[in-house]
Design a protein around this motif. Sequence first.
Motif, short mmCIF file in Angstrom:
data_model
loop_
_atom_site.label_atom_id
_atom_site.label_comp_id
_atom_site.label_asym_id
_atom_site.label_seq_id
_atom_site.Cartn_x
_atom_site.Cartn_y
_atom_site.Cartn_z
N VAL A 2 0.85 -1.19 0.00
CA VAL A 2 0.00 0.00 0.00
C VAL A 2 0.89 1.24 0.00
CG1 VAL A 2 -1.96 -1.04 1.17
CG2 VAL A 2 -0.16 0.05 2.52
N ILE A 3 0.35 2.30 -0.58
CA ILE A 3 1.02 3.59 -0.56
C ILE A 3 0.06 4.61 0.01
CG2 ILE A 3 2.06 5.44 -1.92
CD1 ILE A 3 2.93 3.34 -3.95
N LEU A 4 0.48 5.23 1.08
CA LEU A 4 -0.30 6.28 1.71
C LEU A 4 0.29 7.62 1.28
CD1 LEU A 4 -0.62 4.79 5.32
CD2 LEU A 4 -1.91 4.24 3.26
N ARG A 5 -0.59 8.53 0.89
CA ARG A 5 -0.13 9.77 0.30
C ARG A 5 -0.42 10.97 1.19
NH1 ARG A 5 1.21 8.14 -4.76
NH2 ARG A 5 0.15 6.26 -5.47
N CYS A 6 0.46 11.93 1.12
CA CYS A 6 0.35 13.13 1.94
C CYS A 6 0.85 14.31 1.12
CB CYS A 6 1.21 12.96 3.20
SG CYS A 6 1.44 14.45 4.19
N VAL A 7 0.15 15.43 1.25
CA VAL A 7 0.64 16.68 0.70
C VAL A 7 0.90 17.63 1.87
CG1 VAL A 7 0.22 18.63 -0.83
CG2 VAL A 7 -0.65 16.36 -1.43
N PRO A 8 2.17 17.82 2.23
CA PRO A 8 2.47 18.72 3.35
C PRO A 8 2.19 20.17 2.99
CG PRO A 8 4.31 17.24 2.83
CD PRO A 8 3.35 17.16 1.69
N ILE A 9 2.26 21.02 3.97
CA ILE A 9 2.12 22.46 3.74
C ILE A 9 3.32 22.93 2.93
CG2 ILE A 9 2.01 24.72 4.89
CD1 ILE A 9 0.50 23.28 7.17
N SER A 10 3.08 23.81 1.98
CA SER A 10 4.04 24.03 0.90
C SER A 10 5.39 24.57 1.33
CB SER A 10 3.43 24.96 -0.16
OG SER A 10 3.16 26.21 0.41
N ASN A 11 5.51 25.40 2.31
CA ASN A 11 6.81 25.96 2.68
C ASN A 11 7.45 25.24 3.86
OD1 ASN A 11 5.08 26.86 4.62
ND2 ASN A 11 5.84 28.94 4.68
N HIS A 12 6.93 24.06 4.19
CA HIS A 12 7.49 23.30 5.29
C HIS A 12 8.67 22.45 4.82
CE1 HIS A 12 3.89 23.51 8.28
NE2 HIS A 12 4.29 24.69 7.86
N LEU A 13 9.57 22.19 5.76
CA LEU A 13 10.82 21.53 5.42
C LEU A 13 10.97 20.14 6.03
CD1 LEU A 13 13.21 24.57 6.03
CD2 LEU A 13 12.22 23.82 3.85
N TYR A 14 10.22 19.88 7.10
CA TYR A 14 10.36 18.61 7.81
C TYR A 14 9.05 17.84 7.68
CZ TYR A 14 13.99 21.46 9.98
OH TYR A 14 15.06 22.29 10.18
N PHE A 15 9.17 16.55 7.47
CA PHE A 15 7.98 15.74 7.24
C PHE A 15 8.06 14.48 8.10
CE2 PHE A 15 7.37 18.67 3.97
CZ PHE A 15 8.53 18.77 3.23
N TYR A 16 6.89 14.03 8.54
CA TYR A 16 6.83 12.92 9.48
C TYR A 16 5.69 11.97 9.12
CZ TYR A 16 8.96 16.69 12.26
OH TYR A 16 9.72 17.74 12.70
N TRP A 17 5.86 10.73 9.52
CA TRP A 17 4.75 9.79 9.59
C TRP A 17 4.67 9.25 11.01
CZ3 TRP A 17 0.99 9.07 6.19
CH2 TRP A 17 1.20 9.43 4.84
N TYR A 18 3.42 9.23 11.50
CA TYR A 18 3.10 8.64 12.79
C TYR A 18 1.99 7.63 12.57
CZ TYR A 18 5.62 12.25 15.43
OH TYR A 18 6.59 13.06 15.96
#
Lengths: 112, 115
Positions: A19-35
């Motif tokens: 499976v692939i779970l998709r996310c679109v972070p906020i555009s000017n953010h630099l750090y990304f996480y999965w919990y």
Amino acid sequence: EPEVTQTPSHQVTQMGQEVILRCVPISNHLYFYWYRQILGQKVEFLVSFYNNEISEKSEIFDDQFSVERPDGSNFTLKIRSTKLEDSAMYFCASNRDGNEAFFGQGTRLTVV
Amino acid sequence: AQSVTQLDSQVPVFEEAPVELRCNYSSSVSVYLFWYVQYPNQGLQLLLKYLSGSTLVKGINGFEAEFNKSQTSFHLRKPSVHISDTAEYFCAVSDRPNTGNQFYFGTGTSLTVIP
């Protein structure tokens, strides 16, 4: 107000499937996480991502998991061969300056 | 490593009564502290945060929390709760400013407001 968006909201998959779970972070953010949050349990850290590479990962994030930022806007979590115990709510989050994480609505993954 | 303890898993309270949700953390370094709320079938929403400065922080929906360094606590309070405050509340801590810091979450407190 900008927000983190996740798709799909609910995914049902058979054990052993990818499976692939998709996310679109906020555009000017630099750090990304999965919990993830297994039903009735606490929110658990999986992985953090910065500058196109994993900066930290937990013991949960083993070889069946991978993350990718394929096009500068999406941030994906792939689970290669799902197990029943992977059933959980998966949250994506992004962070601009390290001080506050903004979370998406989550994807509920059900492995049958 | 950091850890967060939320002592109460469930807190029932009558509407318009005050409430306090307890949170204690363990850390050997300076921390940032957060409270998140999760309404049924929704994601995590930030209620308030402590980064530095005044130890009493005010958040959305009338909530406030006080950072107590000597007691390593960050209890959440509201003087008068509403039915709409029924939700799961998570305390979280982070220890690395200005980097891709990991957030450590407590096990959550389920607040139920009784009419």
